[in-house]
Motif scaffolding. Structure first.
Motif, PDB file in Angstrom:
ATOM      1  N   GLU A   1     -17.651  -1.286   4.215  1.00  0.00           N
ATOM      2  CA  GLU A   1     -16.686  -2.367   3.969  1.00  0.00           C
ATOM      3  C   GLU A   1     -15.274  -1.959   4.391  1.00  0.00           C
ATOM      4  OE1 GLU A   1     -17.094  -3.488  -0.109  1.00  0.00           O
ATOM      5  OE2 GLU A   1     -19.111  -4.314   0.181  1.00  0.00           O
TER       6      GLU A   1
ATOM      7  N   ALA B   1      -7.960  -4.735   5.600  1.00  0.00           N
ATOM      8  CA  ALA B   1      -7.236  -5.987   5.387  1.00  0.00           C
ATOM      9  C   ALA B   1      -6.443  -5.943   4.085  1.00  0.00           C
ATOM     10  CB  ALA B   1      -8.207  -7.162   5.381  1.00  0.00           C
ATOM     11  N   ALA B   2      -7.043  -5.355   3.061  1.00  0.00           N
ATOM     12  CA  ALA B   2      -6.340  -5.244   1.783  1.00  0.00           C
ATOM     13  C   ALA B   2      -5.147  -4.305   1.883  1.00  0.00           C
ATOM     14  CB  ALA B   2      -7.302  -4.752   0.705  1.00  0.00           C
ATOM     15  N   ALA B   3      -5.251  -3.288   2.731  1.00  0.00           N
ATOM     16  CA  ALA B   3      -4.159  -2.334   2.907  1.00  0.00           C
ATOM     17  C   ALA B   3      -3.048  -2.870   3.798  1.00  0.00           C
ATOM     18  CB  ALA B   3      -4.696  -1.031   3.494  1.00  0.00           C
ATOM     19  N   CYS B   4      -3.321  -3.964   4.505  1.00  0.00           N
ATOM     20  CA  CYS B   4      -2.337  -4.545   5.435  1.00  0.00           C
ATOM     21  C   CYS B   4      -2.136  -6.024   5.110  1.00  0.00           C
ATOM     22  CB  CYS B   4      -2.805  -4.385   6.877  1.00  0.00           C
ATOM     23  SG  CYS B   4      -3.174  -2.688   7.365  1.00  0.00           S
ATOM     24  N   PRO B   5      -1.598  -6.359   3.925  1.00  0.00           N
ATOM     25  CA  PRO B   5      -1.495  -7.765   3.523  1.00  0.00           C
ATOM     26  C   PRO B   5      -0.593  -8.601   4.424  1.00  0.00           C
ATOM     27  CG  PRO B   5      -0.253  -6.347   2.035  1.00  0.00           C
ATOM     28  CD  PRO B   5      -1.072  -5.449   2.903  1.00  0.00           C
TER      29      PRO B   5
ATOM     30  N   GLU C   1     -12.738  -4.817   5.291  1.00  0.00           N
ATOM     31  CA  GLU C   1     -12.146  -5.483   4.130  1.00  0.00           C
ATOM     32  C   GLU C   1     -11.085  -4.595   3.483  1.00  0.00           C
ATOM     33  OE1 GLU C   1     -15.332  -5.180   4.761  1.00  0.00           O
ATOM     34  OE2 GLU C   1     -16.120  -7.244   4.927  1.00  0.00           O
ATOM     35  N   ALA C   2     -11.373  -3.289   3.427  1.00  0.00           N
ATOM     36  CA  ALA C   2     -10.402  -2.356   2.859  1.00  0.00           C
ATOM     37  C   ALA C   2      -9.135  -2.295   3.705  1.00  0.00           C
ATOM     38  CB  ALA C   2     -11.023  -0.970   2.729  1.00  0.00           C
TER      39      ALA C   2
END
Length: 344
Positions: free
Chosen positions: A208, A214-218, A211-212
């Protein structure tokens, strides 16, 4: 900057050990792709000197030369000496120099091809192979000419703990960017954040990981330095912010001839109106004086950190090179050929 000097390294040897290509590698190189030989030393002719290799640099471009894909070196074939750069000592004088020795203990080279080893006070001489060498210049050019980070940008670096990535991440952070590392393995996640100072790190081996990331680069990705496979390029491209900058620096799938061709996701580039650069370090040699002064100062001040993936003995070189091309190294890969020679 200061030059390092030494005493004469001894009498002229009669023979030397060297490593040649035994067969063309298939995928990531393995030890059986190379052969250790003992051959006579070639006496220096007019305009030549004999040097003793002490610290051998291992670099991904060598794998490209095995497939004829390197822009700066002709293809190498079975039976050929494997090329490589070393910190060496001139046998007659003991002077420390950078020389194109190949993977061997001694080399006869043109005297005018040698470059004195020059490092700032307190910086190990091996830095001229990494942070103050071609990997460091690659990182410096990619950050300053391609990605151009500003305060508030998010910059993603793949292969983020390697010789180029580790320096690039630190330079982007010093420019005010929020840096995110893409690495291979949980241990490198910790290394990226704790040692190199990345704000976040993502393990690309995690199913994943996208997804990780994307979460780290809002806020999206404003700058991306690519040194990974095609799947990673596609995943990062989907997160590119408007007018993002991308530097294509390394294509390991091409070098190792595995995984097919890495394809640029044209739709993602168009949607983000991104600018994509191809990084060939030879195009940026004009930056050398500026780069050496800037990075040398940062090293002296302790604002950037060195990391070396160290190996010992010529016979360890094939295994160490395979480790590098498999992405298992942390920092600049170096083989110390002489256990009795300290780093300074």
């Amino acid at each position: 900057m200061t030059s390092t000097t030494g005493q004469s390294s001894g009498t002229t040897p009669q023979s030397l050990r060297r490593i040649v290509l035994a067969r063309r590698p298939e995928g990531v190189p393995v030890e059986e792709d190379f052969r250790l030989e003992t051959v006579p030393v070639t006496p220096p002719g007019p305009g030549e000197v004999l040097v003793r290799a002490v610290h051998l640099s291992l670099d991904p471009w060598v794998r490209g030369a095995m497939t004829g894909r390197n822009l700066g070196h002709p293809p190498i074939h079975p039976g050929d000496l494997v090329p490589g750069r070393s910190i060496a000592q001139v046998v007659d004088t003991g002077a420390w120099v950078v020389a194109e020795t190949g993977w061997q203990e001694y080399a006869t080279v043109p005297a005018d091809s040698l470059k004195p080893v020059t490092v700032p006070p307190g910086v190990p001489r091996t830095a001229v192979l990494g942070a103050l060498g071609t990997p460091g210049l690659t990182a410096y050019a990619a950050i300053n000419r391609h990605l151009r980070p500003v305060i508030g940008d998010t910059v993603v670096i793949s292969s983020a703990t390697g010789a180029v990535g580790g320096m690039a991440g630190q330079l982007a952070r010093l420019a005010g960017a929020r840096t995110v590392a893409l690495v291979g393995g949980k241990a490198k996640v910790e290394l990226a954040t704790e040692y190199f100072g990345y704000a976040a790190a993502v393990d690309r081996h995690d199913p994943e990981w996208a997804e990780a990331l994307a979460a780290a680069c809002p806020d999206g990705v404003h700058g991306y330095l690519h040194m990974a496979g095609g799947e990673v390029l596609r995943g990062v491209a989907n997160l590119l912010a408007t007018h993002a900058r991308v530097s294509l620096c390394g294509l390991p799938e091409h070098s190792n001839e595995v995984g097919g061709e890495t394809v640029l996701p044209a739709g993602a580039v168009m949607r983000s109106r991104a600018t994509v650069h191809g990084m060939v370090v030879y195009d940026h040699f004009d930056l050398r004086p500026e780069f050496a002064a800037r990075v040398g100062r940062l090293l002296t001040e302790g604002r950037v950190r060195l990391l070396e993936d160290e190996h010992h003995g010529l016979e360890s070189t094939p295994r160490a090179f395979g480790r590098l091309m498999a992405g298992l190294n942390t920092g600049k890969a170096i083989v110390h050929l002489d256990p009795d020679t300290s780093d300074n």
